[in-house]
Design an enzyme around this catalytic site. Structure first.
Site, PDB file in Angstrom:
ATOM      1  CG  HIS A 175       3.968  -3.458   9.830  1.00 35.71           C
ATOM      2  ND1 HIS A 175       4.870  -2.565  10.252  1.00 35.71           N
ATOM      3  CD2 HIS A 175       3.269  -2.838   8.994  1.00 35.71           C
ATOM      4  CE1 HIS A 175       4.565  -1.293   9.678  1.00 35.71           C
ATOM      5  NE2 HIS A 175       3.486  -1.577   9.185  1.00 35.71           N
ATOM      6  CG  HIS A 224       0.051   4.044   4.387  1.00 41.45           C
ATOM      7  ND1 HIS A 224      -0.688   3.655   5.396  1.00 41.45           N
ATOM      8  CD2 HIS A 224      -1.084   4.857   3.639  1.00 41.45           C
ATOM      9  CE1 HIS A 224      -1.890   3.658   5.198  1.00 41.45           C
ATOM     10  NE2 HIS A 224      -2.107   4.473   4.265  1.00 41.45           N
ATOM     11  CG  HIS A 227      -3.517  -0.594   6.404  1.00 44.73           C
ATOM     12  ND1 HIS A 227      -3.793  -0.469   7.789  1.00 44.73           N
ATOM     13  CD2 HIS A 227      -2.364   0.181   5.992  1.00 44.73           C
ATOM     14  CE1 HIS A 227      -2.745   0.248   8.126  1.00 44.73           C
ATOM     15  NE2 HIS A 227      -1.946   0.793   7.247  1.00 44.73           N
ATOM     16  CG  HIS A 232      -0.240  -0.165   2.569  1.00 43.33           C
ATOM     17  ND1 HIS A 232       0.004  -1.279   3.256  1.00 43.33           N
ATOM     18  CD2 HIS A 232      -0.156   1.053   3.341  1.00 43.33           C
ATOM     19  CE1 HIS A 232       0.543  -0.867   4.505  1.00 43.33           C
ATOM     20  NE2 HIS A 232       0.442   0.375   4.355  1.00 43.33           N
ATOM     21  CE1 TYR A 286     -11.735   8.570   7.459  1.00 43.58           C
ATOM     22  CE2 TYR A 286     -12.243   6.482   8.692  1.00 43.58           C
ATOM     23  CZ  TYR A 286     -12.149   7.278   7.434  1.00 43.58           C
ATOM     24  OH  TYR A 286     -12.699   6.659   6.418  1.00 43.58           O
ATOM     25  CG  ASP A 301       4.575   2.524   7.096  1.00 41.68           C
ATOM     26  OD1 ASP A 301       3.987   2.863   6.045  1.00 41.68           O
ATOM     27  OD2 ASP A 301       3.932   1.651   8.043  1.00 41.68           O
ATOM     28  CG  HIS A 302       4.560  -0.475   3.987  1.00 46.60           C
ATOM     29  ND1 HIS A 302       5.022  -1.683   4.760  1.00 46.60           N
ATOM     30  CD2 HIS A 302       3.462  -0.078   4.778  1.00 46.60           C
ATOM     31  CE1 HIS A 302       4.334  -1.547   6.007  1.00 46.60           C
ATOM     32  NE2 HIS A 302       3.677  -0.765   5.967  1.00 46.60           N
TER      33      HIS A 302
END
Length: 304
Positions: free
Chosen positions: A261, A119, A195, A117, A230, A121-122
Site C-alpha cells: 500500500h 490477500h 501481516h 502476501h 481475534y 487486495d494484492h
C-alpha cells in the site's frame, strides 16, 4: 551464507558488469516526461482507492510502478524478460496490463509474477494476469497453499474477513532467500510473516546506465490487524512469528523502500519529492513504527 548476504551478493556481481550488460540498458523504455513519479503522485493526489487508475512511472532505473493509486504493482524489467511484483484487486488486472504497455513493455515478456502476501487486495488479479501474460508464479509454501486454494490460511488473523480469490497455479515453490533469475535480473524472496502467514518481501538491485545503483526493498505490510474477535494473545505462535520477522524487514538491503500500500511508507509523498526517495534507514523506521503498534495492540488486549 546468510539470507541478507545472499540477497546482496548477486546484486554486487551486477554492479561489476559493464554498462551494456546491465538489465536496465537493454530493457528500459525511453524516458518520457509522463513517466515521472511526480506525475504519478499528482494523478493520485486525494485518491487511495484500490482500483483508482494511476499512470505508470519509472521509480528508478528498471523499477516501474504499474499499479493503482491505492495498491502497488511493481514491474522490474530485464533484458531477457520481466518480474511483476503484486497484482492488485481483481478489477485492477486490465489497469496493470495497460500500465505495462503504457510504460513501453509487452505484458507477454513478464516471465514471473510474485506477491507480497496472499490477500485479495494484492493477489485478486493474479489469476487474470497469469493468463494474460503467460508468466509463471512463484511463492513460499504457505502462500502457495492460499493461492492455489483461493482461500486464506486458517492461521491468518484476518481470515474471517477476507474475500476469496480465483485460484492460481504456482509453478515454483520458494524457500526463504531463494532467487528468481531472469537473464541478468535477480529478485530475492525474504520470508517476513508479519501481516500474513505467507508474507514475503522482495529485494533487487536497479542500476542506471551511468552506474548509479540502488537496492530496492519491496517490504511487505508490517501492520498487525485482524478480524473482529481475534486476539493475538491467544496465539503465541503468531506473536513469535511477528517478533522474529520484523527485524528481518529492518535488515533488508533498502536504499529505496516500496510497500504494497503506497500509504504505508509515504510512497506518493516520496514520489512527489516532498520526502526523500532514497533513504537507507527507511526499512528500519518502517519497522520501528510497526513494533510500536504491535506492542500497543498486545497491551490493549492484556487490559481486556
Amino acid at each position: 551464507m546468510s539470507r541478507i548476504i545472499k540477497a546482496i551478493a548477486p546484486a554486487a556481481v551486477l554492479a561489476l558488469l559493464p554498462v551494456s550488460a546491465l538489465p536496465v540498458s537493454a530493457s528500459a523504455a525511453p524516458a518520457k516526461m509522463q513517466d515521472t513519479p511526480a506525475r504519478l503522485a499528482a494523478a493520485c493526489a486525494g485518491k487511495d482507492g484500490w482500483a483508482d487508475p494511476a499512470p505508470p512511472a519509472r521509480i528508478f532505473a528498471n523499477t516501474w510502478y504499474v499499479g493503482t493509486c491505492g495498491i502497488s504493482a511493481i514491474l522490474v524489467t530485464g533484458d531477457k524478460g520481466h518480474v511483476l511484483v503484486d497484482a492488485g484487486v481483481a478489477k485492477a488486472a486490465p489497469l496493470v496490463l495497460a500500465n505495462i504497455r503504457r510504460a513501453g513493455f509487452d505484458p507477454r515478456d513478464v516471465r514471473w509474477i510474485v506477491a507480497s502476501h496472499e490477500h485479495f487486495d494484492h493477489v485478486g488479479a493474479l489469476a487474470a494476469l497469469q493468463r494474460a501474460t503467460g508468466a509463471k508464479v512463484a511463492a513460499l509454501p504457505v502462500q502457495k497453499a492460499a493461492l492455489e486454494s483461493g482461500k486464506p490460511s486458517s492461521e491468518d488473523p484476518q481470515a474471517a474477513g477476507l474475500d476469496p480469490i480465483a485460484p492460481v497455479k504456482v509453478d515454483r515453490v520458494l524457500a526463504d532467500g531463494d532467487d528468481l533469475v531472469v537473464g541478468k535480473l535477480v529478485v530475492t524472496a525474504h520470508a517476513t510473516p508479519v501481516h500474513a502467514p505467507g508474507s514475503t518481501s522482495w529485494t533487487w538491485q536497479s542500476c542506471t546506465a551511468t552506474f548509479t545503483c540502488r537496492m530496492v526493498a519491496y517490504a511487505d505490510s508490517t501492520s498487525t490487524i485482524s478480524s473482529e474477535g481475534y486476539r493475538f494473545t491467544d496465539h503465541p505462535d503468531r506473536i513469535a512469528a511477528v517478533r522474529a520477522a520484523l527485524p528481518l524487514v529492518a535488515a533488508l538491503p533498502c536504499d529505496i523502500l516500496l510497500t504494497p500500500h503506497p500509504s504505508q511508507s509515504a510512497m506518493m509523498e516520496r514520489f512527489a519529492d516532498t520526502k526523500p526517495l532514497v533513504d537507507a534507514a527507511a526499512c528500519r523506521a518502517y519497522v520501528d513504527a510497526a513494533q510500536a503498534r504491535f506492542a500497543d495492540r498486545l497491551a490493549k488486549e492484556a487490559r481486556k
